[in-house]
Write an enzyme that holds these catalytic residues in place. Sequence first.
Site, PDB file in Angstrom:
ATOM      1  N   HIS A  72       0.810  -1.236   0.000  1.00 59.70           N
ATOM      2  CA  HIS A  72       0.000   0.000   0.000  1.00 59.70           C
ATOM      3  C   HIS A  72       0.841   1.284   0.000  1.00 59.70           C
ATOM      4  O   HIS A  72       0.296   2.377   0.115  1.00 59.70           O
ATOM      5  CB  HIS A  72      -1.082  -0.006   1.078  1.00 59.70           C
ATOM      6  N   GLU A 124      -2.215   3.792   3.043  1.00 59.17           N
ATOM      7  CA  GLU A 124      -2.341   3.992   1.590  1.00 59.17           C
ATOM      8  C   GLU A 124      -2.866   5.396   1.289  1.00 59.17           C
ATOM      9  O   GLU A 124      -2.364   6.094   0.392  1.00 59.17           O
ATOM     10  CB  GLU A 124      -3.290   2.948   0.981  1.00 59.17           C
ATOM     11  N   SER A 217      -6.239  -8.282   9.925  1.00 59.53           N
ATOM     12  CA  SER A 217      -6.447  -7.946   8.513  1.00 59.53           C
ATOM     13  C   SER A 217      -7.843  -7.352   8.310  1.00 59.53           C
ATOM     14  O   SER A 217      -8.860  -8.037   8.505  1.00 59.53           O
ATOM     15  CB  SER A 217      -6.276  -9.206   7.662  1.00 59.53           C
TER      16      SER A 217
END
Length: 279
Positions: A72, A124, A217
């Site tokens: 990212h 990101e 995650s």
Amino acid sequence: MQIVLAQSAGFCFGVKRAVNMAFQAAEEDENICSLGPLIHSPQLVKRLELEGISVINDINAVADQSVIVRSHGITRQEEEYLHAHELKVVDATCPFVKKAQKYAGLLGAEGYSVVIVGEKEHPEVQGILSYVQDAEVFVAADVETAEQIPLGKRVGLVAQTTQAYENFSSIALKLLERSKELRIFNTICDATSVRQNEARELAAAVDVMLVIGGYNSANTNRLARICREIQSNTYHIETADEISVSWFDGIEQVGITAGASTPEWIIREVVVKLEKIRK
Ligand code: F3S
């Protein structure tokens, strides 16, 4: 008991690429680190550590090492820091993320007020944001936030790659109402929606659903949430060891999906364990 594995389960293109690059780099270089855990899979991060790739969270702590940049990406300032310190960089930024950074930079350079649809704190988004120079830049997670942005006349729009298309298009519509010119780059990568749509279909068709992936995650947690809404017998697991035989009493079909950062070997171990249970 029938075992159905979602076609898209596991690594997306960008993660697969980053992991391959990391293992390759570890073969060539002994003194290497990743800036933050390479992916949200504790098991894979451990394997990388065994190969000699340490995790360093603070860029200032990197000393005379090669540095792997995660899929990212990083901020422009971090990139400049690595360059200024003449550190060797293995840039595993996903090409789709690079595109979002490039378009955001381009819009800023052409005088647009830039709006990024995404989660402000996400690395990101921080990376994409840093590429906008000498122009106003805003981050909007939802339509309500987009409504409050003090816009100029010319507005440019990009998205964090993992955004849902529906959210992106609703924000685009809202900005269209509020501006004279709107230039949109659709930088959404469909890896996320493909996994989610497939998980939805599978969860509706089976009696038990297993979602494999790191508890840290975000995309795996989202998959688990989506499945649970449809199929209450949904279990989020990190590895095959967590499976309980009792989950499958009288079950005819079990579905399996996995997040974009779940290694294939972990998925395989789950399938093997289920095959043993059904014997
Ligand atoms: Fe890249 Fe899309 Fe994966 S942006 S890292 S291929 S989710």
